[in-house]
Write a protein that holds these residues in place. Structure first.
Motif: not given
Length: 350
Positions: A274-289
């Motif tokens: 879950x913690x790893x997924x949180x970091x990955x999903x946060x990066x995806x959210x920042x990259x919503x281009x």
């Protein structure tokens, strides 16, 4: 006879080179021996304890040298170049530029549109991982251990295999295709959203412009969560499947229900995932281009990547755009660092 002499020489080499005193000559021989194949290692250092220590790391260093070199050239070097160009007035269309120091950073600090884009990115960063991971955990638990079957301590709901395929389906589509589909859904005239609201008698909920108003950020958030939740369903299902069934059997014998089993067993044992997924999903959210650039009309809303794109390719201000990129890099780094530190917990040994 010769073998006896060689044996005495080897013994002498062990005694002479095994001392604790490191002379300049010995240090030079050790350095040279580190870069030589073992068969060409000088006898004077072959039996030295320092050489044996170096020999343990020689294979690792040589094995990683080429990947680290490639990583440095193609990953680290562009970051360093970005820091440099952020202090110039480079347009991106010519090779000439002038060094301006921190003028771009001062301009960014006073840029209201930059702060608006930053606010939108931070909203996605805070909300998207929370919603997506909660939905992913719920669906994964129901598909893996949320059902009840006779003679089975752990079982998913009926049709769990089909549901996994359905949830994962958005992952086989590119974000550009997803953005085009949802742009049509949000269309005020022929979109399925307004038509659906009209069909159920919720005419007051209809909007003339879903993607050109303050609702745009929430529309993007919905699409972002929908497109990634299937990935986390599969990821969390794999993590939950690795939990020994004996633990669930013991909990079932003690009368534990679904909620107790999830919060006392499943969630703690899958926390690292879950913690790893949180970091990955946060990066995806920042990259919503891709979503913003394809779905949202021009000037409807901006996130940091879309604002960077606008300044670089539309306005010809590559120097200022790299400054925004540096800001995005710092936000991403801080988010990943904070999540990895506050989410740290003792490893659970089974």
């Amino acid at each position: 006879m010769e073998s006896g002499v060689e044996s005495r020489d080897d013994t002498a080499g062990r005694r002479g080179s095994g001392g604790d005193r490191l002379t300049p000559g010995l240090a030079l021989r050790l350095t040279v021996a580190f870069f030589l194949p073992p068969r060409f290692t000088p006898r004077s250092v072959r039996f030295d304890r320092r050489y044996r220590k170096l020999d343990q790391y020689r294979f690792i260093v040589w094995f990683l040298s080429l990947p680290v070199l490639v990583y440095g050239v193609f990953v680290v070097s562009p970051f360093l170049q970005a820091f440099f160009y952020s202090m110039t007035d480079w347009t991106g269309y010519s090779s000439s530029y002038e060094f301006t120091g921190f003028e771009n950073y001062e301009r960014m600090w006073n840029d209201d549109k930059f702060w608006e884009a930053t606010g939108n990115s931070l909203l996605l960063l805070l909300v998207a991982p929370l919603v997506t991971l909660v939905m992913g955990l719920f669906f994964a638990y129901m598909l893996t251990a949320g059902g009840r079957r006779r003679n089975e301590a752990v079982a998913g709901v009926t049709g769990s295999g089909l549901y996994k395929i359905v949830y994962f389906f958005p992952q086989v589509l590119s974000l550009a295709i997803i953005a085009v589909i949802w742009a049509r859904i949000y269309s005020p005239r022929s979109g399925a959203l307004n038509a659906g609201l009209d069909a159920v008698g919720l005419d007051s909920w209809q909007r003339e412009d879903w993607l050109g108003s303050s609702w745009a950020i929430w529309c993007v958030l919905v699409v972002l969560c929908w497109s990634f939740v299937g990935f986390y369903v599969v990821l969390f299902s794999a993590a939950m499947s690795s939990i020994p069934t004996e633990i669930y059997e013991a909990a079932r014998l003690d009368g534990a229900g679904r909620s107790t089993t999830f919060f006392r067993i499943t969630f703690p044992l899958t926390w690292e995932t879950v913690r790893t997924g949180w970091v990955y999903m946060g990066i995806q959210a920042l990259d919503a281009f891709a979503l913003v650039n394809v779905m949202v009309p021009e000037h409807g809303m901006d996130v940091l990547p879309s604002y960077l794109f606008e300044k670089s390719f539309r306005d010809g201000q590559a120097g200022y755009a790299t400054t925004i990129g540096v800001a995005l890099f710092v936000i991403t780094l801080l988010f990943a660092t904070v999540m990895l530190r506050i989410g740290r917990r003792d490893r659970i040994e089974l």
